[in-house]
Design a protein around this motif. Structure first.
Motif, PDB file in Angstrom:
ATOM      1  N   LEU A   1     -37.317  47.821  32.743  1.00 44.08           N
ATOM      2  CA  LEU A   1     -36.982  47.770  31.321  1.00 44.08           C
ATOM      3  C   LEU A   1     -36.984  46.353  30.758  1.00 44.08           C
ATOM      4  N   GLY A   2     -37.181  45.359  31.612  1.00 47.58           N
ATOM      5  CA  GLY A   2     -37.235  43.976  31.149  1.00 47.58           C
ATOM      6  C   GLY A   2     -35.997  43.160  31.420  1.00 47.58           C
ATOM      7  N   PHE A   3     -34.942  43.773  31.967  1.00 44.28           N
ATOM      8  CA  PHE A   3     -33.714  43.039  32.264  1.00 44.28           C
ATOM      9  C   PHE A   3     -33.944  41.971  33.332  1.00 44.28           C
ATOM     10  N   ASP A   4     -33.171  40.908  33.244  1.00 43.14           N
ATOM     11  CA  ASP A   4     -33.001  39.993  34.372  1.00 43.14           C
ATOM     12  C   ASP A   4     -31.878  40.561  35.229  1.00 43.14           C
ATOM     13  N   VAL A   5     -32.149  40.739  36.515  1.00 38.23           N
ATOM     14  CA  VAL A   5     -31.179  41.351  37.424  1.00 38.23           C
ATOM     15  C   VAL A   5     -30.550  40.253  38.279  1.00 38.23           C
ATOM     16  N   LEU A   6     -29.234  40.178  38.263  1.00 38.38           N
ATOM     17  CA  LEU A   6     -28.531  39.178  39.052  1.00 38.38           C
ATOM     18  C   LEU A   6     -28.266  39.702  40.462  1.00 38.38           C
ATOM     19  N   ARG A   7     -28.138  38.783  41.386  1.00 38.04           N
ATOM     20  CA  ARG A   7     -27.877  39.171  42.766  1.00 38.04           C
ATOM     21  C   ARG A   7     -26.547  39.922  42.826  1.00 38.04           C
ATOM     22  N   PRO A   8     -26.516  41.088  43.448  1.00 40.20           N
ATOM     23  CA  PRO A   8     -25.297  41.911  43.430  1.00 40.20           C
ATOM     24  C   PRO A   8     -24.077  41.189  43.998  1.00 40.20           C
ATOM     25  N   ARG A   9     -22.934  41.478  43.404  1.00 39.06           N
ATOM     26  CA  ARG A   9     -21.650  41.050  43.950  1.00 39.06           C
ATOM     27  C   ARG A   9     -21.156  42.176  44.846  1.00 39.06           C
ATOM     28  N   LEU A  10     -20.870  41.887  46.099  1.00 40.76           N
ATOM     29  CA  LEU A  10     -20.549  42.915  47.079  1.00 40.76           C
ATOM     30  C   LEU A  10     -19.203  42.649  47.735  1.00 40.76           C
ATOM     31  N   ILE A  11     -18.415  43.709  47.859  1.00 36.65           N
ATOM     32  CA  ILE A  11     -17.162  43.631  48.608  1.00 36.65           C
ATOM     33  C   ILE A  11     -17.227  44.716  49.674  1.00 36.65           C
ATOM     34  N   HIS A  12     -17.126  44.292  50.926  1.00 37.65           N
ATOM     35  CA  HIS A  12     -17.359  45.185  52.050  1.00 37.65           C
ATOM     36  C   HIS A  12     -16.053  45.696  52.667  1.00 37.65           C
ATOM     37  N   GLY A  13     -16.191  46.724  53.476  1.00 40.18           N
ATOM     38  CA  GLY A  13     -15.060  47.245  54.232  1.00 40.18           C
ATOM     39  C   GLY A  13     -14.017  47.942  53.398  1.00 40.18           C
ATOM     40  N   VAL A  14     -14.427  48.508  52.249  1.00 36.73           N
ATOM     41  CA  VAL A  14     -13.484  49.165  51.348  1.00 36.73           C
ATOM     42  C   VAL A  14     -13.510  50.672  51.627  1.00 36.73           C
TER      43      VAL A  14
ATOM     44  N   ARG B   1     -12.216  36.446  37.706  1.00 36.68           N
ATOM     45  CA  ARG B   1     -12.210  35.812  36.381  1.00 36.68           C
ATOM     46  C   ARG B   1     -13.131  34.596  36.356  1.00 36.68           C
ATOM     47  N   GLN B   2     -13.079  33.786  37.427  1.00 30.24           N
ATOM     48  CA  GLN B   2     -13.916  32.596  37.476  1.00 30.24           C
ATOM     49  C   GLN B   2     -15.390  32.966  37.647  1.00 30.24           C
ATOM     50  N   ILE B   3     -15.644  34.037  38.387  1.00 29.49           N
ATOM     51  CA  ILE B   3     -17.035  34.483  38.554  1.00 29.49           C
ATOM     52  C   ILE B   3     -17.622  34.885  37.204  1.00 29.49           C
ATOM     53  N   ILE B   4     -16.861  35.599  36.411  1.00 27.64           N
ATOM     54  CA  ILE B   4     -17.340  35.981  35.086  1.00 27.64           C
ATOM     55  C   ILE B   4     -17.491  34.749  34.197  1.00 27.64           C
ATOM     56  N   ALA B   5     -16.585  33.796  34.340  1.00 28.39           N
ATOM     57  CA  ALA B   5     -16.692  32.567  33.558  1.00 28.39           C
ATOM     58  C   ALA B   5     -17.967  31.800  33.911  1.00 28.39           C
ATOM     59  N   ASP B   6     -18.394  31.908  35.163  1.00 26.59           N
ATOM     60  CA  ASP B   6     -19.610  31.226  35.631  1.00 26.59           C
ATOM     61  C   ASP B   6     -20.832  32.140  35.603  1.00 26.59           C
ATOM     62  N   TYR B   7     -20.746  33.197  34.840  1.00 25.48           N
ATOM     63  CA  TYR B   7     -21.783  34.233  34.847  1.00 25.48           C
ATOM     64  C   TYR B   7     -23.187  33.659  34.646  1.00 25.48           C
ATOM     65  N   GLU B   8     -23.329  32.727  33.745  1.00 23.35           N
ATOM     66  CA  GLU B   8     -24.651  32.180  33.427  1.00 23.35           C
ATOM     67  C   GLU B   8     -25.276  31.451  34.605  1.00 23.35           C
ATOM     68  N   ASN B   9     -24.473  31.091  35.597  1.00 26.85           N
ATOM     69  CA  ASN B   9     -24.987  30.359  36.755  1.00 26.85           C
ATOM     70  C   ASN B   9     -25.186  31.240  37.984  1.00 26.85           C
ATOM     71  N   LEU B  10     -24.933  32.544  37.846  1.00 21.64           N
ATOM     72  CA  LEU B  10     -25.103  33.434  38.988  1.00 21.64           C
ATOM     73  C   LEU B  10     -26.583  33.560  39.341  1.00 21.64           C
ATOM     74  N   PRO B  11     -26.907  33.621  40.620  1.00 18.99           N
ATOM     75  CA  PRO B  11     -28.320  33.703  41.020  1.00 18.99           C
ATOM     76  C   PRO B  11     -28.933  35.048  40.680  1.00 18.99           C
ATOM     77  N   GLY B  12     -30.224  35.028  40.461  1.00 19.86           N
ATOM     78  CA  GLY B  12     -30.939  36.245  40.113  1.00 19.86           C
ATOM     79  C   GLY B  12     -31.718  36.815  41.283  1.00 19.86           C
ATOM     80  N   VAL B  13     -32.162  38.045  41.112  1.00 19.58           N
ATOM     81  CA  VAL B  13     -33.040  38.704  42.079  1.00 19.58           C
ATOM     82  C   VAL B  13     -34.474  38.396  41.678  1.00 19.58           C
ATOM     83  N   PRO B  14     -35.281  37.838  42.589  1.00 19.08           N
ATOM     84  CA  PRO B  14     -36.665  37.511  42.218  1.00 19.08           C
ATOM     85  C   PRO B  14     -37.564  38.742  42.218  1.00 19.08           C
ATOM     86  N   PHE B  15     -38.453  38.806  41.241  1.00 19.55           N
ATOM     87  CA  PHE B  15     -39.460  39.854  41.161  1.00 19.55           C
ATOM     88  C   PHE B  15     -40.806  39.218  40.857  1.00 19.55           C
ATOM     89  N   ASN B  16     -41.865  39.901  41.216  1.00 21.87           N
ATOM     90  CA  ASN B  16     -43.197  39.425  40.856  1.00 21.87           C
ATOM     91  C   ASN B  16     -43.456  39.646  39.372  1.00 21.87           C
TER      92      ASN B  16
END
Length: 253
Positions: A176-189, A213-228
């Motif tokens: 759809l054209g979105f930029d997809v950010l690398r997922p935030r994952l919490i394991h063992g739940v 809260r800090q992760i959301i504050a730094d949202y613009e700097n979160l890494p993206g998922v690369p696509f061709n």
């Protein structure tokens, strides 16, 4: 002002996924965002696409999901629950999805939401997809939990590479054209921890919520998922000189 759509996909309002979604909302509001919400289970959203959702004039015989969606979209006669979700997606600058991983994939409810809401002829069409998608400049972030440990969800883990398990959902939004950010994952739940292990998990989850809260504050700097890019393909196949970013789209060994 940024508009954030939070989509929660968990049937239990007391789940960690729900608490994580609440933390996202609180963090966004603290930054002055406008927040939209879709709690799919609480809404009773029907994830099963089918002809019964549409007026007879839009339904093909035999039923063709793409043609039916296109006809309904062009006539302005999409189902009310779908149109409501479309309006939210169109209004949002970013979408943050909160969900557990069940049976090596996101819940069926989320897959059904994509099938019904990301309608052909309204959210995409032949000329408006991938690099030409209608949602260029918008982002999506997955906040997902797994029952498996981080090591089990790694590239060589017994539970399978979580990045690959989530890739089809990521590619849906890429389509759809979105930029997809690398997922935030919490394991063992999961609910089978006992005694000290349960206390350790609960403390870890509380720490994650505080840090969010800090992760959301730094949202613009979160890494993206690369696509061709679109020009990396020729006759529908990856060009020999183009990089491969995923085992889903790769060169022959």
């Amino acid at each position: 002002m940024t508009t954030t759509l939070i989509v929660l996909v968990h049937p239990a309002p007391t789940s960690f996924n729900a608490a994580w979604a609440e933390a996202t909302e609180e963090a966004c509001l603290s930054l002055g965002d406008e927040v939209l919400r879709s709690d799919l289970y609480a809404m009773g959203f029907n994830p099963a696409e089918g002809p019964a959702h549409y007026p007879p004039a839009s339904v093909t015989d035999p039923y063709d999901v793409l043609k039916t969606q296109e006809a309904a979209a062009k006539a302005g006669r999409l189902p009310a629950d779908v149109q409501c979700e479309i309006d939210k997606v169109r209004s949002a600058d970013r979408i943050i999805l909160h969900f557990p991983v069940w049976w090596f994939a996101p819940p069926a409810m989320l897959k059904g939401w994509c099938e019904r809401v990301l309608v052909n002829g309204g959210m995409h069409d032949t000329d408006n997809r991938f690099d030409a998608g209608l949602f260029r400049g918008k982002t999506v972030l997955f906040c997902a939990t797994t029952g498996s440990r981080a090591a089990e969800s790694a590239h060589n883990g017994k539970e399978g590479d979580i990045q690959m398990l989530l890739w089809p959902l990521a590619y849906t939004f890429r389509y759809l054209g979105f930029d997809v950010l690398r997922p935030r994952l919490i394991h063992g739940v999961h609910g089978y921890h006992k005694g000290a292990a349960k206390q350790t998990l609960e403390q870890r989850l509380q720490d994650e919520l505080k840090a969010h809260r800090q992760i959301i504050a730094d949202y613009e700097n979160l890494p993206g998922v690369p696509f061709n890019a679109d020009d990396a393909f020729e006759a529908g196949c990856l060009r020999a000189d183009a990089p491969s970013h995923s085992l889903f789209i790769r060169h022959e060994p």
